[in-house]
Design a protein around this motif. Structure first.
Motif, PDB file in Angstrom:
ATOM      1  N   SER A  25       1.168  11.280 -10.374  1.00 40.89           N
ATOM      2  CA  SER A  25       0.110  12.284 -10.542  1.00 40.89           C
ATOM      3  C   SER A  25       0.642  13.712 -10.538  1.00 40.89           C
TER       4      SER A  25
ATOM      5  N   ILE B  45       0.836  -1.209   0.000  1.00 35.63           N
ATOM      6  CA  ILE B  45       0.000   0.000   0.000  1.00 35.63           C
ATOM      7  C   ILE B  45       0.866   1.252   0.000  1.00 35.63           C
ATOM      8  N   ALA B  46       1.904   1.253   0.832  1.00 41.34           N
ATOM      9  CA  ALA B  46       2.794   2.420   0.903  1.00 41.34           C
ATOM     10  C   ALA B  46       3.525   2.628  -0.419  1.00 41.34           C
ATOM     11  N   THR B  47       3.986   1.536  -1.018  1.00 40.55           N
ATOM     12  CA  THR B  47       4.694   1.617  -2.295  1.00 40.55           C
ATOM     13  C   THR B  47       3.777   2.173  -3.385  1.00 40.55           C
ATOM     14  N   LEU B  48       2.543   1.675  -3.418  1.00 42.11           N
ATOM     15  CA  LEU B  48       1.578   2.157  -4.414  1.00 42.11           C
ATOM     16  C   LEU B  48       1.237   3.630  -4.179  1.00 42.11           C
ATOM     17  N   ALA B  49       1.071   4.000  -2.924  1.00 47.26           N
ATOM     18  CA  ALA B  49       0.703   5.386  -2.604  1.00 47.26           C
ATOM     19  C   ALA B  49       1.791   6.354  -3.053  1.00 47.26           C
ATOM     20  N   ILE B  50       3.053   6.014  -2.775  1.00 48.11           N
ATOM     21  CA  ILE B  50       4.168   6.871  -3.176  1.00 48.11           C
ATOM     22  C   ILE B  50       4.282   6.923  -4.695  1.00 48.11           C
ATOM     23  N   SER B  51       4.105   5.773  -5.332  1.00 52.42           N
ATOM     24  CA  SER B  51       4.182   5.720  -6.803  1.00 52.42           C
ATOM     25  C   SER B  51       3.099   6.567  -7.449  1.00 52.42           C
ATOM     26  N   ILE B  52       1.855   6.377  -7.006  1.00 51.21           N
ATOM     27  CA  ILE B  52       0.730   7.118  -7.599  1.00 51.21           C
ATOM     28  C   ILE B  52       0.868   8.610  -7.321  1.00 51.21           C
ATOM     29  N   GLY B  53       1.310   8.959  -6.100  1.00 51.64           N
ATOM     30  CA  GLY B  53       1.511  10.361  -5.769  1.00 51.64           C
ATOM     31  C   GLY B  53       2.568  11.016  -6.644  1.00 51.64           C
TER      32      GLY B  53
END
Length: 374
Positions: A171, A160-168
């Motif tokens: 974007s 979840i943390a990896t995805l959140a940083i990637s998407i942030g």
């Protein structure tokens, strides 16, 4: 009605837990740090994105296969799995080769943990490696099974943390992706293999192979084969999707991170120093969740869990891996992983033949070793 609901809730929780165990066994230093994705996918530019899509499918299938074999063969060891797939003679060869490579992968975890602590917190490289080695050895000696359950719930948080940083990152920097092709022309980034498509297969191959003991343990400890299959597909898909977003995020910051030992940590830091600090700890958890199953897999191959022999072997193996981990992190990733990946391609091909093409029937005995002559 309540009983059915309780059973359904328990099924879902176990599915998430087993998927988390799968993720935890894979998402170690090279994965979460971004060093693997840099060399195996990002280095090829935009075509590397296609490689990550292939990785999603392969992760879902390959890891699930080993979980199901652990269930079928009632084993926690890669030795029985390889014997089943390749027969006793060839299986024994792969067994010993993997034992050797387990040291290499464990060394990468130790080196990666030290590099992360050094890059973000300025902690001495040697001291950082000592921390990872002591935590890993201590966990395996004091109780792997209890730790495995805990890691199963911790691993989804890492994803979840990896995805959140990637998407942030993506974007807020879409133009970085569109300019990545031009920006990469002036950069020198090591490619793991000569071709982008071979990198995808090699990547999955070496990622999953060291985790075979942990994956087999999951299957061996669960009676519901359908639950095992769903968990494997969920865990593998999460890993693949996370890689896809990590690749896109890294491409968007390629000029800034290409020369970093821990590139994704720099991606996180550029979002915010606070986020970078948090991810540094998350990365250490990722190293930990992978190094523990790998060390356990090595020790349980030669001694029964919990015995004095097992504990001594674990301690010695941890010390040897620590010494090997003194080699620079990026060099270890670029050397050990491709070699292990080529070995794993043979296992992958035989596994595909045995579990997909041949499709053994229900009456097939678990101890059947008359497979393809690999």
């Amino acid at each position: 009605m309540e009983t059915k609901q309780h059973h359904a809730n328990k099924w879902i929780i176990n599915c998430i837990r087993y998927a988390g165990m799968y993720v935890g066994a894979i998402i170690g230093a090279g994965y979460a740090s971004g060093q693997e994705t840099l060399q195996f996918f990002v280095s090829y530019g935009y075509i590397g994105i296609v490689g990550t899509i292939i990785a999603v499918v392969l992760f879902a299938w390959y890891g699930t296969m080993f979980m199901e074999l652990g269930h079928k063969l009632h084993t926690n060891s890669h030795k029985e799995v390889f014997t089943y797939l390749c027969g006793p003679k060839v299986g024994a060869v792969f067994d010993w080769i993997l034992v050797f490579f387990l040291f290499g992968v464990l060394s990468i975890m130790i080196a990666g943990g030290g590099a992360s602590l050094n890059q973000y917190f300025g902690i001495n490289l040697m001291f950082g490696r000592v921390i990872i080695a002591v935590l890993t050895v201590g966990t395996v000696i004091l109780g792997f099974n209890s730790a495995l359950n805990a890691l199963g719930f911790l691993s989804p948080l890492i994803i979840i943390a990896t995805l959140a940083i990637s998407i942030g990152t993506i974007s807020t920097n879409l133009s970085g992706i569109s300019q990545a092709g031009a920006n990469m022309q002036g950069l020198t980034i090591a490619k793991a293999t000569p071709f982008w498509w071979s990198s995808a297969f090699i990547y999955i191959s070496y990622c999953v192979l060291p985790a075979v003991p942990a994956l087999a343990s999951i299957g061996n400890g669960e009676k519901d084969e359908k639950l095992i299959r769903k968990s494997g597909i969920l865990g593998g898909s999460l890993l693949g999707v996370a890689i896809l977003f990590m690749v896109l995020a890294t491409l968007s910051r390629i000029v800034d991170v290409s020369a970093m030992e821990v590139p994704f940590l720099e991606v996180a830091r550029q979002m915010s120093p606070v986020i970078g600090g948090i991810f540094a700890f998350i990365l250490l958890f990722a190293v930990y969740t992978t190094s523990v199953p790998i060390l356990y897999g090595f020790s349980v191959r030669f001694a029964e869990d919990g015995t004095t022999k097992f504990k001594i072997l674990t301690l010695v193996a941890g010390c040897v891996a620590f010494v090997a981990g003194l080699v620079p992190f990026s060099k270890l990733v670029g050397t050990v992983y491709p070699l292990l990946g080529y070995l794993g391609l043979v296992i992958m091909a035989v596994g595909f033949y045995k579990t997909v093409i041949k499709r053994p029937g229900k009456k097939e005995q678990a101890n059947d070793t008359t497979i393809v002559n690999c």
